[in-house]
Scaffold this active site. Structure first.
Site, short mmCIF file in Angstrom:
data_model
loop_
_atom_site.label_atom_id
_atom_site.label_comp_id
_atom_site.label_asym_id
_atom_site.label_seq_id
_atom_site.Cartn_x
_atom_site.Cartn_y
_atom_site.Cartn_z
CE LYS A 64 6.65 22.83 24.85
NZ LYS A 64 6.92 24.21 25.26
CD GLN A 80 4.66 26.66 27.01
OE1 GLN A 80 5.60 25.88 27.13
NE2 GLN A 80 4.17 26.97 25.84
CG ASP A 99 12.06 26.79 26.19
OD1 ASP A 99 11.73 26.10 25.21
OD2 ASP A 99 11.28 27.15 27.09
#
Ligand code: GUN
Length: 288
Positions: A52, A96, A119
């Site tokens: 990412k 994460q 997200d």
């Protein structure tokens, strides 16, 4: 059979984003900035987060990787989240998952500023997604929808069977596929671990989206001729390569691809799309 090429499509999307960033910077503004928080040293998670961050560099974004030790407490992580919420230089960030067991993920995700939640995991953003209001759609379901859109896959009036009911993939993609837009307008069945006779459902499905994480779960005899197959599985299986593993999907690709009209490969299907859509969400967060 047409391969839904996530690698190529994600490169197209990244090129479009890079073009926008060049325009932003040419106007004298700072580029978008994504931060990623990872707690602990899980190999797979570190790999995903590093890709990412690498992708940010490729499109001209600024990026910050915050790697906290496994022993980080819930309060310490909440403090970091609060810091990122208040940092005007950061447009969007992700925490994460999975987090270590001693940290309550929901408590962390709800503390993220919904306007920086690229997200799309915050209940506010998940709720907006479910109501078809503009918001950050989680990268994996967003990537699947974008792939179906760019390949003009007909979803309206089709029967879609989603396998797996995770908060991140199965549940949101089941909602999006039934939305009153295209792609969408699909009749959706959400199958999961308690579903009985799953092959009776998949055998009649026009579209199968498998997000289970079980290699070779979807076999040719479970699929009807001409079905559209989206494989979200990314299981690491040990092999003799230099890396020591390969990434395997949920679908028996060799046999299922012969019957399908469209299919995503693994790797090179949904995986690369998720990163492109995270970048897209970060650009949206930047633009406010
Ligand atoms: N773990 C697996 N997929 C994801 C994702 O899309 N975002 C975050 N934050 N964690 C994940």
């Amino acid at each position: 059979m047409i391969i839904l090429d996530g690698k190529k499509t994600s490169n197209d999307i990244k090129a479009e984003i890079a073009e926008s960033v060049r325009g932003i910077v040419a106007n004298g503004s700072r580029p978008p900035h994504l931060a990623a928080v990872i707690v602990g040293n899980d190999g797979a998670s570190l790999t995903y987060v590093s890709s990412k961050v690498r992708a940010c560099k490729r499109v001209g974004f600024d990026s910050t990787l915050i790697n906290l030790p496994e022993s980080t407490s819930e309060d310490e992580l909440l403090e970091k989240v609060n810091e990122l919420n208040n940092d005007e230089q950061i447009d969007g960030y992700i925490v994460q998952l999975p987090l270590p067991k001693h940290i309550d993920s929901q408590k962390i995700l709800i503390a993220v500023d919904a306007d920086k939640d690229v997200d799309g995991f915050h209940p506010t953003n998940f709720g907006k997604m479910a109501l078809s209001l503009p918001t950050f759609i989680s990268a994996t379901p967003f990537g699947i929808m974008e792939l179906l859109k760019r390949y003009d896959v007909e979803t309206s009036g089709k029967h879609t069977v989603v396998i797996g009911r995770s908060d991140i993939v199965g549940r949101p993609i089941s909602i999006l596929m039934s939305q009153k837009y295209n792609p969408g307008n699909s009749t959706v069945t959400l199958a999961h671990s308690r579903t009985k006779n799953i092959e009776e459902l998949t055998k009649h499905a026009d579209i199968i989206i498998s997000a289970l994480g079980v290699p070779n779960f979807v076999k040719a005899e479970m699929v009807k001729d001409g079905a559209v197959i989206v494989d979200v599985g990314i299981t690491r299986v040990a092999d003799n390569s230099a890396k020591g593993y390969k990434i395997v999907g949920d679908v028996d690709y060799e046999n299922v691809s012969k019957k399908s009209s469209y299919i995503t490969p693994v790797p090179g299907g949904v995986g690369p799309m998720t990163i492109a859509m995270l970048l897209k969400n970060t650009l949206l967060a930047y633009k406010g």
